[in-house]
Design an enzyme around this catalytic site. Structure first.
Site, mmCIF file in Angstrom:
data_model
loop_
_atom_site.group_PDB
_atom_site.id
_atom_site.type_symbol
_atom_site.label_atom_id
_atom_site.label_comp_id
_atom_site.label_asym_id
_atom_site.label_seq_id
_atom_site.Cartn_x
_atom_site.Cartn_y
_atom_site.Cartn_z
ATOM 1 N N GLU A 210 0.844 -1.198 0.000
ATOM 2 C CA GLU A 210 0.000 0.000 0.000
ATOM 3 C C GLU A 210 0.876 1.243 0.000
ATOM 4 O OE1 GLU A 210 -3.401 1.960 2.990
ATOM 5 O OE2 GLU A 210 -1.906 0.560 3.775
ATOM 6 N N LYS B 161 -9.362 2.956 -1.646
ATOM 7 C CA LYS B 161 -9.642 2.432 -0.301
ATOM 8 C C LYS B 161 -10.910 3.044 0.269
ATOM 9 C CE LYS B 161 -7.102 1.747 4.064
ATOM 10 N NZ LYS B 161 -5.833 2.119 4.765
ATOM 11 N N CYS C 182 -5.059 -3.109 3.560
ATOM 12 C CA CYS C 182 -4.566 -2.885 4.915
ATOM 13 C C CYS C 182 -5.663 -2.973 5.986
ATOM 14 C CB CYS C 182 -3.854 -1.536 4.963
ATOM 15 S SG CYS C 182 -2.776 -1.314 6.415
#
Length: 282
Positions: free
Chosen positions: A57, A131, A168
């Site tokens: 990420e 995200k 994540c």
């Protein structure tokens, strides 16, 4: 360093088997340096026989509150030099490349998207996931400088099967991984910048393995290392077995994923098929 899974732990190789490489790397605030390292590791992964290379990420630059640089300052459009450089490497080496970057937002000088790009073997951008669940936890507030994505969770079709993407902190939300399982995904890629802290490494391994077990799918979790991040990238099979992993240093982790393993595990443990959604409430 190149680490390979012990092939004795991978049952029933078939014609659909694929090799996945995780490049666990330390990023700097110099995007050109990061890109060059990514290109080098993509070449190493190809030499190791990889079909997919997953980078962490926000690998383009680790802009965090402690870095003194905001994501908006280092963000680029999808056709900017960083993604273009990854695309060139994907095409040159004929591999899929997945990487987390900061994507600029037109008209917003204060925030960026935390975006994961998915490039095919021809270097074409086939999916970009922004995200959706931001890391507002453990005294960290990602939403102060990252714009929340609202793109739907959708699998990416490849010749190796359907692949899902989550990022994540999102590994803490089992409903995201389950959405991919219900869409027929057999593999989940998880680029991460997992911040170090009390109990955090334990949470990381537990959650990654849990998402694999409850959905009977492979999970390939690629974490940053160094700076404020923990490392410990791993590839986990549908029964929750850690097939390959890295420690606290930069490494290339490679494992072969066998689709027949998925079928055998689901034959023993049909938990997704045994769901009773009519019993659930919102």
């Amino acid at each position: 360093m190149v680490r390979k899974a012990d092939e004795s732990g991978i049952e029933g190789k078939g014609g659909g088997a694929m090799k996945v490489a995780i490049a666990q790397l330390t990023a700097t605030m110099d995007k050109a340096v990061n890109l060059q390292k990514a290109v080098e590791y993509i070449a190493k992964a190809k030499a190791a026989g990889a079909d997919f290379v997953i980078l962490p990420e926000m690998y383009s630059a680790p802009a965090t509150p402690k870095s003194g640089v905001t994501p908006a300052e280092v963000a680029e459009p999808m056709d900017g030099p960083f993604v273009s450089g990854l695309a060139k490497a994907a095409k040159v080496h004929g591999v899929y490349v997945v990487c987390g970057v900061f994507e600029s937002i037109e008209g917003d000088e204060n925030r960026a998207y935390n975006t994961t790009v998915f490039l095919n073997r021809a270097g074409e951008l086939i999916h970009a996931y922004r995200k959706t669940h931001l890391y507002d936890a453990f005294s960290y507030k990602e939403s102060d400088y990252i714009a929340q994505g609202d793109n739907p969770y959708q699998v990416v079709d490849t010749e190796f099967g359907k692949i899902g993407l989550m990022v994540c902190y999102e590994v803490r939300f089992p409903e995201i991984a389950r959405q991919f399982a219900l869409q027929g995904a057999d593999i989940l890629f998880v680029p991460a910048g997992w911040v170090a802290g009390a109990m955090k490494e334990d949470h990381w391994e537990t959650l990654v393995r849990a998402r694999a077990i409850e959905n009977t799918m492979f999970i390939c979790a690629a974490d940053q290392v160094g700076n404020i991040f923990t490392g410990r990238s791993m590839i986990v099979d549908p029964m929750g077995v850690v097939m390959a992993s890295a420690g606290e240093e930069e490494a290339l982790v490679v494992a072969e994923l066998d689709p027949e393993r998925i079928l055998r595990v689901r034959g023993k443990l049909p938990s997704v098929a045994n769901r009773r959604p009519e019993m659930y409430t919102n």
